[in-house]
Design an enzyme around this catalytic site. Structure first.
Site, PDB file in Angstrom:
ATOM      1  N   ASP A  60       3.914 -14.554  30.183  1.00  0.00           N
ATOM      2  CA  ASP A  60       2.833 -15.186  30.953  1.00  0.00           C
ATOM      3  C   ASP A  60       2.418 -14.157  31.985  1.00  0.00           C
ATOM      4  OD1 ASP A  60       1.278 -16.506  32.827  1.00  0.00           O
ATOM      5  OD2 ASP A  60       2.362 -18.393  32.624  1.00  0.00           O
ATOM      6  N   ASN A  87      -5.059  -7.858  27.254  1.00  0.00           N
ATOM      7  CA  ASN A  87      -6.097  -8.644  26.585  1.00  0.00           C
ATOM      8  C   ASN A  87      -6.214 -10.077  27.105  1.00  0.00           C
ATOM      9  OD1 ASN A  87      -7.772  -9.391  23.966  1.00  0.00           O
ATOM     10  ND2 ASN A  87      -6.059 -10.832  24.078  1.00  0.00           N
ATOM     11  N   TYR A 165     -15.533 -15.577  36.455  1.00  0.00           N
ATOM     12  CA  TYR A 165     -15.225 -14.697  35.313  1.00  0.00           C
ATOM     13  C   TYR A 165     -15.899 -13.328  35.442  1.00  0.00           C
ATOM     14  CZ  TYR A 165     -14.797 -13.159  30.422  1.00  0.00           C
ATOM     15  OH  TYR A 165     -14.533 -12.438  29.284  1.00  0.00           O
ATOM     16  N   LYS A 169     -13.949  -9.533  35.980  1.00  0.00           N
ATOM     17  CA  LYS A 169     -14.052  -8.369  35.085  1.00  0.00           C
ATOM     18  C   LYS A 169     -14.590  -7.149  35.856  1.00  0.00           C
ATOM     19  CE  LYS A 169     -12.541 -10.402  31.310  1.00  0.00           C
ATOM     20  NZ  LYS A 169     -11.211 -10.090  30.758  1.00  0.00           N
ATOM     21  N   THR A 200     -14.687 -17.103  19.758  1.00  0.00           N
ATOM     22  CA  THR A 200     -13.274 -17.445  19.982  1.00  0.00           C
ATOM     23  C   THR A 200     -13.216 -18.752  20.783  1.00  0.00           C
ATOM     24  OG1 THR A 200     -13.100 -16.331  22.120  1.00  0.00           O
ATOM     25  CG2 THR A 200     -12.655 -14.968  20.168  1.00  0.00           C
TER      26      THR A 200
HETATM   27  N1  NAP Z   1     -14.786 -13.789  23.238  1.00  0.00           N
HETATM   28  C1  NAP Z   1     -15.679 -13.033  23.873  1.00  0.00           C
HETATM   29  O1  NAP Z   1     -16.900 -13.125  23.620  1.00  0.00           O
HETATM   30  C2  NAP Z   1     -15.231 -12.027  24.889  1.00  0.00           C
HETATM   31  C3  NAP Z   1     -16.191 -11.143  25.396  1.00  0.00           C
HETATM   32  C4  NAP Z   1     -15.800 -10.205  26.332  1.00  0.00           C
HETATM   33  C5  NAP Z   1     -14.485 -10.137  26.734  1.00  0.00           C
HETATM   34  N2  NAP Z   1     -13.573 -11.016  26.225  1.00  0.00           N
HETATM   35  C6  NAP Z   1     -12.191 -10.896  26.674  1.00  0.00           C
HETATM   36  O2  NAP Z   1     -11.347 -10.761  25.555  1.00  0.00           O
HETATM   37  C7  NAP Z   1     -10.042 -11.198  25.883  1.00  0.00           C
HETATM   38  C8  NAP Z   1      -9.536 -12.130  24.797  1.00  0.00           C
HETATM   39  O3  NAP Z   1     -10.357 -13.276  24.803  1.00  0.00           O
HETATM   40  P1  NAP Z   1     -10.657 -14.164  23.507  1.00  0.00           P
HETATM   41  O4  NAP Z   1     -12.136 -14.277  23.406  1.00  0.00           O
HETATM   42  O5  NAP Z   1      -9.872 -13.696  22.358  1.00  0.00           O
HETATM   43  O6  NAP Z   1     -10.149 -15.579  24.048  1.00  0.00           O
HETATM   44  P2  NAP Z   1      -9.076 -16.633  23.512  1.00  0.00           P
HETATM   45  O7  NAP Z   1      -9.223 -16.816  22.038  1.00  0.00           O
HETATM   46  O8  NAP Z   1      -9.216 -17.808  24.409  1.00  0.00           O
HETATM   47  O9  NAP Z   1      -7.686 -15.899  23.766  1.00  0.00           O
HETATM   48  C9  NAP Z   1      -7.210 -15.687  25.067  1.00  0.00           C
HETATM   49  C10 NAP Z   1      -5.750 -15.329  24.970  1.00  0.00           C
HETATM   50  O10 NAP Z   1      -5.254 -15.110  26.302  1.00  0.00           O
HETATM   51  C11 NAP Z   1      -4.073 -15.876  26.446  1.00  0.00           C
HETATM   52  N3  NAP Z   1      -3.768 -16.183  27.826  1.00  0.00           N
HETATM   53  C12 NAP Z   1      -4.501 -16.881  28.730  1.00  0.00           C
HETATM   54  N4  NAP Z   1      -3.844 -16.967  29.888  1.00  0.00           N
HETATM   55  C13 NAP Z   1      -2.657 -16.308  29.718  1.00  0.00           C
HETATM   56  C14 NAP Z   1      -1.540 -16.048  30.536  1.00  0.00           C
HETATM   57  N5  NAP Z   1      -1.476 -16.495  31.804  1.00  0.00           N
HETATM   58  N6  NAP Z   1      -0.515 -15.327  30.032  1.00  0.00           N
HETATM   59  C15 NAP Z   1      -0.558 -14.880  28.770  1.00  0.00           C
HETATM   60  N7  NAP Z   1      -1.566 -15.111  27.924  1.00  0.00           N
HETATM   61  C16 NAP Z   1      -2.609 -15.822  28.406  1.00  0.00           C
HETATM   62  C17 NAP Z   1      -4.315 -17.121  25.609  1.00  0.00           C
HETATM   63  O11 NAP Z   1      -3.097 -17.806  25.356  1.00  0.00           O
HETATM   64  P3  NAP Z   1      -3.032 -19.405  25.123  1.00  0.00           P
HETATM   65  O12 NAP Z   1      -3.304 -19.635  23.661  1.00  0.00           O
HETATM   66  O13 NAP Z   1      -1.652 -19.746  25.532  1.00  0.00           O
HETATM   67  O14 NAP Z   1      -4.088 -20.030  25.999  1.00  0.00           O
HETATM   68  C18 NAP Z   1      -4.895 -16.454  24.370  1.00  0.00           C
HETATM   69  O15 NAP Z   1      -3.892 -15.892  23.584  1.00  0.00           O
HETATM   70  C19 NAP Z   1     -10.150 -11.844  27.270  1.00  0.00           C
HETATM   71  O16 NAP Z   1      -9.720 -10.932  28.265  1.00  0.00           O
HETATM   72  C20 NAP Z   1     -11.640 -12.102  27.415  1.00  0.00           C
HETATM   73  O17 NAP Z   1     -12.044 -12.148  28.761  1.00  0.00           O
HETATM   74  C21 NAP Z   1     -13.916 -11.951  25.308  1.00  0.00           C
END
Ligand code: NAP
Length: 249
Positions: A60, A87, A165, A169, A200
């Site tokens: 975590d 990530n 958010y 970033k 996602t």
């Molecule tokens: N999707 C997009 O369009 C997008 C665009 C730009 C940047 N991003 C960035 O990409 C990264 C991944 O996002 P995603 O889109 O793949 O989102 P996601 O599917 O919601 O995945 C987020 C991941 O982070 C984990 N997480 C959240 N809080 C945590 C904590 N305290 N400790 C450990 N793990 C934790 C979640 O675990 P749980 O399953 O336990 O919640 C999940 O595995 C993020 O940093 C996000 O800001 C995403």
């Protein structure tokens, strides 16, 4: 030959899982950081069934003790770390997402994961990254963290006004630049990744890119050659019509 070890935080789903899959396909041992054991073990099973040398590690990112425990495990079992992909990330918005309606509770919650979590995990693992021949740190950021992109009246994101958010970033971008400066005389490369808008759970699957496409950006930065850049925000360029490249801070 020494095994290449990669730790990905938030690796149980979304872009993190796809990043672990792609790094694993390149022969790395991937440590799947997940805060929930059931979800982490499920991801481990999925990747192992695909032939990836994947291992769930309980992490975590908001808990410094958890980060220290992972560092101890990596030290004990592998002695070094080649790749760290910060990530894990969360999104929260208050009400209409106007700055004037932002609550400190939401701001704190988002910063705990997206900002403080990255520093906690990076500092816990840095001694082990220094022991690798040429470690790579990838901080998964976003174009919404770019002040230049968000304030461009002709840009696609100009109408976005949410504070928690995007500003988390922006902080992560500065953190990336500062680590890159501190580590500039080492073989370690530190960069921020912009995966682009990927479907996602984070955005209720509204993104137009796949998690696999988003992961390509982190994988590129995690596997930079020795003369690769450090201290950049790199990845998907929406305002440039797609494609990959350096984004403005
Ligand atoms: N999707 C997009 O369009 C997008 C665009 C730009 C940047 N991003 C960035 O990409 C990264 C991944 O996002 P995603 O889109 O793949 O989102 P996601 O599917 O919601 O995945 C987020 C991941 O982070 C984990 N997480 C959240 N809080 C945590 C904590 N305290 N400790 C450990 N793990 C934790 C979640 O675990 P749980 O399953 O336990 O919640 C999940 O595995 C993020 O940093 C996000 O800001 C995403």
């Amino acid at each position: 030959m020494t095994t290449t070890i990669a730790l990905i935080t938030g690796a149980n789903k979304g872009i993190g899982l796809a990043t672990a899959r792609q790094l694993g396909a390149r022969g790395m041992t991937v440590l799947l950081g997940a805060r929930d054991e059931t979800r982490g073990r499920e991801a481990e099973r999925t990747l192992r069934a695909e032939g990836v040398d994947a291992r769930f590690v309980s992490l975590d990112v908001t808990d410094e003790k958890s980060a220290a425990a992972v560092a101890e495990l990596v030290e004990r079992e592998y002695g070094h770390l080649d790749v760290l992909v910060n990530n894990a990330g969360i999104v929260r918005a208050d009400g209409t997402a106007l700055p004037s309606e932002t609550t400190l509770a939401t701001l704190r919650e988002v910063y705990e994961t997206n900002v403080f979590g990255v520093v906690a995990v990076t500092n816990a693992l840095l001694p082990l990254l220094r022991r690798a021949p040429a470690a790579r740190i990838v901080n998964v950021s976003s174009e919404v963290g770019s002040i230049a992109v968000m304030t461009d009246p002709r840009g696609a994101l100009f109408e976005l006004t949410s504070v928690p958010y995007p500003s988390s970033k922006t902080a992560l971008n500065m953190i990336t630049a500062m680590y890159a400066k501190e580590l500039r005389d080492t073989p370690i490369r530190v960069n921020a990744a912009n995966p682009g808008y990927c479907a996602t759970d984070l955005n209720h699957h509204s993104g137009f890119r796949t998690p696999e496409q988003g992961a390509e950006v982190s994988v590129h930065l995690a596997t930079l050659p020795a003369d690769g850049p450090s201290g950049l925000l790199w990845g998907y360029q929406m305002d440039a019509g797609g494609g990959y490249g350096v984004l403005p801070w």
